[in-house]
Design a protein around this motif. Structure first.
Motif, PDB file in Angstrom:
ATOM      1  N   SER A  45     101.511  38.872 -45.014  1.00  0.00           N
ATOM      2  CA  SER A  45      99.983  38.793 -45.071  1.00  0.00           C
ATOM      3  C   SER A  45      99.683  37.920 -46.179  1.00  0.00           C
ATOM      4  O   SER A  45      98.485  37.425 -46.259  1.00  0.00           O
ATOM      5  CB  SER A  45      99.476  40.177 -45.210  1.00  0.00           C
ATOM      6  OG  SER A  45     100.068  40.664 -46.715  1.00  0.00           O
ATOM      7  N   LYS A  46     100.441  37.657 -47.067  1.00  0.00           N
ATOM      8  CA  LYS A  46      99.980  36.522 -48.059  1.00  0.00           C
ATOM      9  C   LYS A  46      99.970  35.141 -47.728  1.00  0.00           C
ATOM     10  O   LYS A  46      99.046  34.172 -48.308  1.00  0.00           O
ATOM     11  CB  LYS A  46     100.941  36.468 -49.341  1.00  0.00           C
ATOM     12  CG  LYS A  46     101.112  37.665 -50.070  1.00  0.00           C
ATOM     13  CD  LYS A  46     101.849  37.274 -51.573  1.00  0.00           C
ATOM     14  CE  LYS A  46     102.953  38.486 -51.815  1.00  0.00           C
ATOM     15  NZ  LYS A  46     103.876  38.067 -52.878  1.00  0.00           N
ATOM     16  N   SER A  88     107.836  45.650 -47.046  1.00  0.00           N
ATOM     17  CA  SER A  88     107.880  44.453 -47.898  1.00  0.00           C
ATOM     18  C   SER A  88     107.554  43.162 -46.940  1.00  0.00           C
ATOM     19  O   SER A  88     106.907  41.914 -47.488  1.00  0.00           O
ATOM     20  CB  SER A  88     109.029  44.322 -48.615  1.00  0.00           C
ATOM     21  OG  SER A  88     110.053  43.987 -47.805  1.00  0.00           O
ATOM     22  N   ASN A 110     106.038  42.770 -44.078  1.00  0.00           N
ATOM     23  CA  ASN A 110     104.664  42.720 -43.782  1.00  0.00           C
ATOM     24  C   ASN A 110     103.752  42.171 -44.890  1.00  0.00           C
ATOM     25  O   ASN A 110     102.863  41.562 -44.809  1.00  0.00           O
ATOM     26  CB  ASN A 110     104.106  44.175 -43.240  1.00  0.00           C
ATOM     27  CG  ASN A 110     104.530  44.213 -41.759  1.00  0.00           C
ATOM     28  OD1 ASN A 110     104.845  43.259 -41.124  1.00  0.00           O
ATOM     29  ND2 ASN A 110     104.749  45.380 -41.453  1.00  0.00           N
ATOM     30  N   SER A 111     103.903  42.874 -45.866  1.00  0.00           N
ATOM     31  CA  SER A 111     103.084  42.513 -47.067  1.00  0.00           C
ATOM     32  C   SER A 111     103.079  40.932 -47.645  1.00  0.00           C
ATOM     33  O   SER A 111     102.150  40.372 -47.904  1.00  0.00           O
ATOM     34  CB  SER A 111     103.380  43.116 -48.513  1.00  0.00           C
ATOM     35  OG  SER A 111     104.631  43.039 -48.986  1.00  0.00           O
TER      36      SER A 111
END
Lengths: 644, 194
Positions: free
Chosen positions: B9-10, B3, B5-6
């Motif tokens: 990336s935003k 989570s 990393n995700s």
């Protein structure tokens, strides 16, 4: 001028000494010897009064009306108490004559040394010292003033910011130390070479509980002059005050358990429960008495003269009530002082405020002086049992476990602190764990059913001497050497106060922004509760005053006094007002030598009166001790005078 | 973590942001979550009203000044980068940083923190705290506890103490000098949660 003064003064003092010794040699055997006091009890009046009181109405056979009578037995106890206090205080004056010593050697060490000398003299003439370090006298009379002083002058803001760390070290740290030292000592006892196999596990744990507690008296006397950074100071300070709860519980638990052959898990559980009772109960009593004291001072506007009395009576009452229930009396009195101070200082007149502060400090200093002095005396006069292995291992283990404890505990709690402790801070934390008189008093009153009591006594004394002398003397150079973060105590400018307040608000705001809260949240909540409810009840004139305004007023007052000082030449008015705020350092001048000779003359006259009054051996011992201390200081004195 | 990393990336330019401010990925993620929670209308920008919705901040005596510090002059919204950059001022100082004169002053150094505090006073950004500006701050901090005369006396005394070049205002250098004995790093640091 100074060398001349030194020489003539030496002649003066030598004259006094010779006169004094000559008078002493006069026969004074006609006065009764005081019978040796039984050890371990407070000196009381001898039960037999001189027959018929002072001989005012003689028998018909006897001679005429006596013009001059003496009744020593009647005044014995207060007289001796006063003389001992004076003697210890004179020693304290003596140290400050040569101020370079007090810079490097903490006063506690000097006092113990003088006490050792006096003790040696008393021992050689087979006199018993008064039982000052016995359980009742020590815990009921000697300890409360010191703890009250530490509680009253504790800086509240840093304390509450660090309360978590303080409690963590006090509780968990002391437990860690006791259990660690106890277990290791038990292991050491198993080694046959040391001949201490008869000490079982319970007794070892009991002893470990006693000596693992850091002592407030010793720590304060050393840390006061050494200005380490606030965080470190408050943690060491707080730890030594609040570890009393743990010590009390462990001590009682192990005494109880030392008699029992088997320890059951129920007892351990009960011990934990007892700890909460002791700790929270102590704090609770303190807070209650603090509030009652504050409430009382609300109504004392017409009896200003006895206002300070309430502070002392309520704090002492808190202490005694806590002792009644065997809960932590030290925590009770400290919390009482903390709670009381804020509200009382707003209710009470300026003079009473000054009086309170002054008397608290005075009582604390007297107690501290006496305790160290008598530590020295008692070291010589108690019976010892020396055992190399046990004692050396105790010293070593205490150091090792404290160091380990500080390391481990800091690692655990550092993530929770805004300002983590670096390794230098941790070193000072561990090194500053001095033991002192509390341990001694506890060991002194161990029940005699414990076989090796004398060994424990000797070990405790060694421990205390080691920590106070070696650690106490070396801590100042060490702090400078490893360059611990220091504090700057003179931060009282209005700029700093205002900007600090702004920064505090900023931090609180940013924390809210980030959605996290810390102690500022609780502080805010408490302040609101305080303003809305507490202040209305406890303070007479509820004018909420910000610290900025209070500081501003204080600074303006100081300015006004400075102007008074420079403008007016009226010494009388100046000194009485000024003494409220300032303490002027003694200026080394020609009046110094005169006052010194007066000081020595006074002390000799004091001893002459002693010699005329009571047992010659006691007086002899006191004279010899003072002579020795004089002769010790004289070469230093003359050097000091030459250099100034 | 997945989570983390995700979320990372935003955020655009996350590497640069972390480099500049010194926050760890975990810090950035938490701050991003907070930013999104404040940004109720999901525009990717915060307006003053969003800040004002935080109750306790609204009750802070200098709350409006703190909020104002987030908005650069002329801007009406705050994006995530600016948000994090301002908050980076409050990170505890890094002890292990070698003092590299070629690199720009780190955002959480003592000087940067002092500049931030200075700007809270200096609303018109002329580089000096005038008497009027000082009075405003004092008034909001002391609220109803003092009279106007006392406020003026306190302000006078403050300026008198700090003002070395006698221009009846406190410049940044004078401000810094008056606080030279205070441990700003201790006082102006927050332990950011992960």
């Amino acid at each position: 001028m100074s060398t001349m003064g030194g020489l003539s003064q030496m002649k003066l003092a030598v004259n006094f000494l010779t006169i004094g010794l000559v008078i002493l040699s006069l026969p004074c055997g006609s006065y009764t010897e005081i019978p040796p006091k039984p050890p371990g009890s407070v000196t009381v009046l001898p039960p037999v009064k001189p027959a018929g009181g002072p001989q005012a109405f003689p028998d018909a056979e006897n001679s005429n009306l006596p013009v001059f009578t003496m009744d020593y037995a009647r005044i014995q106890v207060p007289f001796e108490v006063t003389l001992w206090v004076l003697l210890a205080s004179f020693a304290k004056i003596g140290f400050h004559v040569y101020h370079k010593i007090t810079f490097w050697v903490p006063e506690s060490c000097l006092l113990i040394s003088i006490g050792l000398i006096v003790g040696a003299i008393m021992h050689s003439v087979h006199e018993e010292p008064p039982a000052v370090l016995s359980y009742n006298v020590f815990f009921l009379f000697m300890l409360p003033p010191i703890v009250l002083e530490s509680g009253y002058f504790m800086p509240t803001r840093p304390f509450f910011e660090n309360v978590g760390t303080v409690l963590w070290f006090a509780v968990v740290g002391t437990l860690w130390n006791s259990i660690g030292i106890g277990m290791s000592l038990y292991a050491v006892c198993q080694i046959e070479a040391f001949e201490v196999q008869d000490i079982n596990l319970q007794e070892n744990m009991l002893f470990a509980a006693i000596i693992s507690a850091v002592d407030p008296v010793a720590v304060l006397s050393v840390f006061e002059d050494v200005s380490v950074n606030e965080q470190l100071y408050i943690v060491v300070f707080g730890e030594c005050l609040f570890n009393d709860a743990v010590t009390v519980v462990l001590y009682n638990m192990f005494i109880f358990v030392a008699d029992m052959p088997v320890v059951e898990p129920v007892d351990v559980f009960l011990g934990v429960a007892r700890f909460f009772v002791v700790g929270l109960g102590g704090m609770g009593f303190g807070v209650i008495f603090g509030f009652v004291a504050s409430f009382t001072t609300r109504f004392t506007s017409n009896v200003r003269e006895i206002e300070p009395l309430f502070i002392f009576m309520y704090s002492y009452l808190a202490y005694l009530v806590a002792e009644l229930f065997s809960i932590s009396s030290i925590m009770a009195i400290v919390t009482c002082a903390l709670t009381m101070k804020y509200y009382v200082e707003e209710n009470v007149s300026q003079r009473s405020c000054t009086t309170i502060r002054h008397v608290v400090k005075m009582l604390g200093t007297i107690s501290e002086t006496l305790i160290f002095f008598f530590l020295g005396v008692v070291t010589i006069t108690t019976e010892h049992e020396w055992n190399w292995g046990y004692i050396m291992f105790t010293l070593l283990l205490a150091l090792v476990w404290r160091g380990l404890g500080v390391l481990v505990l800091t690692q655990i709690i550092n993530p929770f602190r805004t300002i983590p402790f670096n390794f230098k801070d941790q070193f000072i934390l561990g090194y500053g764990g001095l033991r002192g008189a509390i341990s001694f008093a506890l060991v002194f009153t161990l029940p005699d059913s414990i076989g090796r009591k004398k060994l424990f006594l000797t070990t405790t004394i060694c421990m205390i001497m080691f920590t106070v002398f070696i650690q106490g003397i070396s801590i100042r150079p060490l702090i400078e050497f490893i360059n611990v973060r220091r504090t700057n105590r003179n931060l009282e400018t209005i700029n700093v106060e205002i900007h600090s307040r702004l920064i505090e608000h900023t931090i609180a705001g940013v924390e809210d922004l980030c959605g996290q809260w810390s102690h500022y949240y609780w502080k805010d909540k408490f302040l609101k509760f305080n303003n809305r409810i507490l202040r209305k009840i406890l303070i007479r004139d509820n004018r909420a005053e910000s610290s900025i305004v209070a500081l501003y007023k204080k600074l303006e007052l100081q300015n006004a006094m400075e102007i008074l000082d420079t403008v007016s030449g009226d010494i009388n008015a100046g000194s009485s007002i000024v003494s409220l705020q300032y303490v002027y350092p003694l200026s080394p001048s020609s009046s110094c030598s005169l006052s010194l000779s007066l000081y020595f003359a006074l002390s000799l006259i004091l001893l002459l009166s002693l010699s005329l009054a009571c047992s010659p051996s006691l007086s002899l011992s006191l004279v010899l001790s003072l002579t020795l201390s004089c002769s010790l200081f004289y070469p230093l004195l003359s050097k000091g005078l030459k250099s100034s | 973590m997945g989570s983390t990393n995700s979320t990372l990336s935003k955020i655009p330019n996350v590497e640069e942001l972390m480099q500049e401010t010194g926050f760890t990925p975990a810090h950035i993620v938490r701050l991003y979550d907070r930013f999104e929670a404040l940004d109720k209308e999901k525009t990717g920008h915060l307006r003053p009203q969003d800040f004002g919705a935080i109750n306790r901040l609204a009750m802070n005596p200098i709350g409006d000044r703190i909020i104002g510090a987030f908005f650069s002059p002329g801007q009406e919204t705050v994006d995530f980068h600016s948000f994090v950059r301002i908050l980076a001022h409050f990170r505890p100082a890094d002890k292990k940083h070698p003092k590299d004169p070629s690199m720009p002053e780190p955002v959480n150094s003592r000087t940067s923190k002092l500049k931030f505090a200075f700007q809270l006073y200096d609303q018109d950004k002329d580089g000096k705290i005038s008497r009027a500006e000082l009075l405003q701050v004092l008034r909001s901090m002391l609220e109803m506890q003092v009279t106007e005369e006392q406020l003026e006396s306190i302000a006078d005394r403050t300026i008198q103490e700090a003002d070395l070049d006698k221009d009846d205002a406190i410049s940044f250098e004078e401000f810094r000098k008056s606080l030279e004995k205070v441990n700003i790093d201790h006082k102006m640091s927050i332990r950011f949660l992960r």
